[in-house]
Design a protein around this motif. Structure first.
Motif, PDB file in Angstrom:
ATOM      1  N   LYS A 130      -6.465  -4.641 -42.591  1.00  0.00           N
ATOM      2  CA  LYS A 130      -6.806  -6.013 -42.936  1.00  0.00           C
ATOM      3  C   LYS A 130      -6.912  -6.156 -44.457  1.00  0.00           C
ATOM      4  O   LYS A 130      -7.290  -5.229 -45.146  1.00  0.00           O
ATOM      5  N   ARG A 168      -9.046  -8.317 -46.959  1.00  0.00           N
ATOM      6  CA  ARG A 168     -10.244  -9.176 -46.971  1.00  0.00           C
ATOM      7  C   ARG A 168      -9.898 -10.586 -47.440  1.00  0.00           C
ATOM      8  O   ARG A 168     -10.430 -11.563 -46.924  1.00  0.00           O
ATOM      9  N   ARG A 176      -7.310 -12.207 -46.843  1.00  0.00           N
ATOM     10  CA  ARG A 176      -6.597 -12.925 -45.785  1.00  0.00           C
ATOM     11  C   ARG A 176      -7.398 -13.054 -44.493  1.00  0.00           C
ATOM     12  O   ARG A 176      -6.847 -13.446 -43.465  1.00  0.00           O
ATOM     13  N   GLY A 177      -8.639 -12.665 -44.499  1.00  0.00           N
ATOM     14  CA  GLY A 177      -9.447 -12.802 -43.292  1.00  0.00           C
ATOM     15  C   GLY A 177      -9.141 -11.729 -42.273  1.00  0.00           C
ATOM     16  O   GLY A 177      -9.072 -10.552 -42.596  1.00  0.00           O
ATOM     17  N   GLU A 178      -8.911 -12.127 -41.060  1.00  0.00           N
ATOM     18  CA  GLU A 178      -8.755 -11.182 -39.955  1.00  0.00           C
ATOM     19  C   GLU A 178      -7.316 -10.808 -39.636  1.00  0.00           C
ATOM     20  O   GLU A 178      -7.053 -10.136 -38.654  1.00  0.00           O
ATOM     21  N   GLU A 179      -6.399 -11.249 -40.438  1.00  0.00           N
ATOM     22  CA  GLU A 179      -4.979 -10.962 -40.190  1.00  0.00           C
ATOM     23  C   GLU A 179      -4.690  -9.469 -40.328  1.00  0.00           C
ATOM     24  O   GLU A 179      -5.056  -8.842 -41.313  1.00  0.00           O
TER      25      GLU A 179
END
Length: 182
Positions: free
Chosen positions: A153, A155, A157-160
């Motif tokens: 992941k 950070r 980009r979030g949870e992608e």
């Protein structure tokens, strides 16, 4: 004592408090932070202050962080983290205005040489997201070989989940490359 490294165009030096502004200015760019695993976006002054404090308190035997200084000033960061296995992991980022000039290839070569010559390690590892052609080129130029991939992941980009390409450079390959270069 901090291991300052010099190349033909760069100085890899210890961080100073006056690096806070250029750190924040350069890494608070989604094109930069989206290619990193642990860096948030947006990147705030508080994030930069936390990071400068973290690196000042972390022993060089665990992590060494260099500011990359070009003729135009602060350009980015290159780091080695020494894991439990004793193998250095190289991570880095460069501000977007400094892309495409060969700075990161030059800085990486200096840090790889430091790892083998000064630290005496048998291999060095790194990695880059599969869409990060610039970083993958830096690693290839320095002789790193792909050893696998894994979901990771960013950070910023979030949870992608993004595919991380893991690479390593062994002492034997590094020595062979240096022998050919002579």
């Amino acid at each position: 004592m901090f291991p300052e490294l010099n190349t033909s165009r760069l100085t890899l030096r210890q961080f100073r408090q006056d690096d806070l502004e250029p750190i924040c200015e350069n890494i608070n760019n989604f094109e930069v932070s989206k290619m990193l695993t642990v860096v948030p976006y947006p990147y705030t002054k508080a994030d930069g202050e936390w990071w400068l404090n973290h690196i000042s308190e972390t022993p060089l035997t665990q992590e060494t962080n260099w500011a990359i200084e070009s003729e135009l000033g602060f350009a980015g960061v290159i780091t080695i983290r020494i894991g439990e296995s004793g193998v250095p992991l190289i991570g880095y980022w460069l501000g977007q205005p400094f892309w495409g000039k060969g700075y990161m290839s030059e800085a990486t070569e200096a840090v790889v040489n430091y790892c083998f010559e000064t630290l005496g390690v048998t291999k060095v590892t790194s990695g880059a997201f599969e869409e990060n052609d610039g970083s993958l080129n830096v690693l290839a130029k320095n002789g790193f070989q792909t050893v696998g991939t894994q979901p990771e992941k960013s950070r910023a980009r979030g949870e992608e989940d993004i595919t991380l390409i893991n690479v390593e450079l062994t002492r034997d390959l590094w020595e062979a490359m240096r022998a050919v270069a002579v």
